[in-house]
Write an enzyme that holds these catalytic residues in place. Structure first.
Site, PDB file in Angstrom:
ATOM      1  CG  HIS A  57      -1.861   1.166   1.258  1.00 55.65           C
ATOM      2  ND1 HIS A  57      -3.091   1.112   0.637  1.00 55.65           N
ATOM      3  CD2 HIS A  57      -1.777   2.400   1.804  1.00 55.65           C
ATOM      4  CE1 HIS A  57      -3.724   2.269   0.813  1.00 55.65           C
ATOM      5  NE2 HIS A  57      -2.937   3.067   1.513  1.00 55.65           N
ATOM      6  CB  VAL A  93      -3.910   3.881   6.053  1.00 55.26           C
ATOM      7  CG1 VAL A  93      -2.849   4.676   6.779  1.00 55.26           C
ATOM      8  CG2 VAL A  93      -3.322   3.137   4.870  1.00 55.26           C
ATOM      9  N   GLY A 316     -10.780   8.053   3.167  1.00 53.93           N
ATOM     10  CA  GLY A 316      -9.645   8.146   2.255  1.00 53.93           C
ATOM     11  C   GLY A 316      -8.518   7.246   2.734  1.00 53.93           C
ATOM     12  CD  GLU A 317      -6.227   7.680   6.649  1.00 56.48           C
ATOM     13  OE1 GLU A 317      -6.003   6.522   7.089  1.00 56.48           O
ATOM     14  OE2 GLU A 317      -6.562   8.628   7.382  1.00 56.48           O
ATOM     15  N   GLY A 318      -6.980   5.148   1.340  1.00 54.07           N
ATOM     16  CA  GLY A 318      -7.007   3.826   0.736  1.00 54.07           C
ATOM     17  C   GLY A 318      -7.727   2.795   1.570  1.00 54.07           C
TER      18      GLY A 318
END
Length: 350
Positions: A57, A93, A316-318
């Site tokens: 990531h 994350v 967000g952040e993945g």
């Protein structure tokens, strides 16, 4: 910009993949999206026995000049504060990367703060944030090239470090819903008011102000660039360093036949922008999550994307994409580990 060699996966083995999936000891099509996912992954890897290895990531961080216009409820200080928080393992994350076995790379592409003392953060700072795109291009041609190259570098690093063949991307950049909304409007030919949302929590007057700022920004851009529709120019003139780095990563990952897990509104905007440069990039993308925002749904429709999850996430952040990883993993286990009708001595009834 460097020339990428991105080709759609070869369909020569497609019928063999489908035959293998259909002969697993289950009713045909009964595992739904797992079957279509397995097909996609097999085509990307050009094998009937796919593997997921070295999952990584990459989280790119940067600040945006447009934040100075009051388009976000959060101040830009939150960008660098969160980047530091990630080094302590305290972000969403971090939690999901630990849970699903992803190696996390933190990259400073343009945070407006000195993060050099944090060895966990890879320093690729282009500048302390982009220019205010209401009045000028967000970045120069040279800065654009640097951002694309940062993304490419990180993909090559993931492969070298981990043998990565599946990738998740995330971002940290206050006000990055603003360039995302503009990309959606210009690339999708959608009215701007349908693309502008609350971001991190704007109220109705805040959304109205954001719309007015972004509308003015588009008008000024068209005046500066003779109403151009050139994708690269639009990306460069509105994007953040973290967003263009993510686009570079998407393009390089596609070139190397790596699965790309796409997150929410910001990363979907990056996927849309990348597809305007190289349409074949979409074949390598798995869309992990659909947010509640109308804008995100419309943008997914532009890409003909069918996300795996809809959990109401907007961090967000993945994080949304990371949450989808077990489903992707299940699709691979299905095609590799389920028995077929012949070996299981079960009558094939279709």
């Amino acid at each position: 910009m460097k020339n990428f060699v991105i080709k759609a996966p070869d369909n020569g083995i497609k019928e063999d993949i489908i035959k293998k999936i259909d002969n697993l000891n289950k009713p045909k099509g009964s595992l739904g999206r797992l079957e279509s996912l397995a097909l996609q992954i097999c085509l990307i890897q050009q094998t009937l026995s796919p593997k997921l290895t070295g999952q990584c990531h990459i989280l790119f961080g940067s600040d945006h000049g447009i934040e100075r216009e009051g388009v976000s409820v959060s101040p830009r200080d939150v960008t660098w504060q969160q980047m530091i928080n990630f080094t302590h393992g305290g972000g969403g994350v971090n939690m999901f990367c630990r849970q699903h076995g992803f190696r996390l790379y933190l990259v400073d592409a343009g945070v407006d703060h000195d993060l050099s003392e944090y060895k966990e953060i890879i320093n690729r700072k282009i500048a302390c944030g982009t220019a205010n795109f209401r009045y000028a291009d967000a970045m120069t041609e040279e800065q654009f090239e640097k951002a694309i190259n940062i993304g490419c570098e990180m993909i090559d690093r993931c492969v070298a470090d981990c043998g990565c063949n599946i990738l998740c991307l995330g971002e940290m950049g206050i006000a990055n819903t603003s360039p995302s909304s503009i990309w959606m409007s210009l690339f999708g030919n959608i009215k701007l008011e349908e693309c502008v949302g609350a971001g991190a929590g704007l109220d109705s007057p805040g959304i109205k102000h954001k719309y007015e700022v972004l509308s003015d920004s588009i008008n000024n851009f068209k005046s500066r660039h003779d109403n151009t529709s050139d994708a690269k120019t639009i990306i460069r003139c509105f994007g953040g360093f973290e967003m263009v780095s993510a686009i570079g990563a998407m393009l390089r990952a596609s070139e190397r036949h790596i699965i790309i897990m796409v997150d929410g509104f910001i990363m979907t905007a990056c996927a849309l922008a990348a597809s305007k440069l190289y349409p074949e990039v979409k074949d390598y993308m798995i869309f992990g999550h659909k947010g509640d925002e109308t804008g995100h749904r419309k943008m997914l429709e532009l890409l003909d994307a069918k996300p795996l999850l809809s959990l109401g996430l907007r961090l967000g952040e993945g994080t949304g994409a990371l949450c989808s990883f077990p489903i992707i993993e299940s699709s691979v286990k299905m095609i590799n580990e389920m028995n077929n009708f012949e070996n299981a001595n079960i009558t094939k009834y279709f």
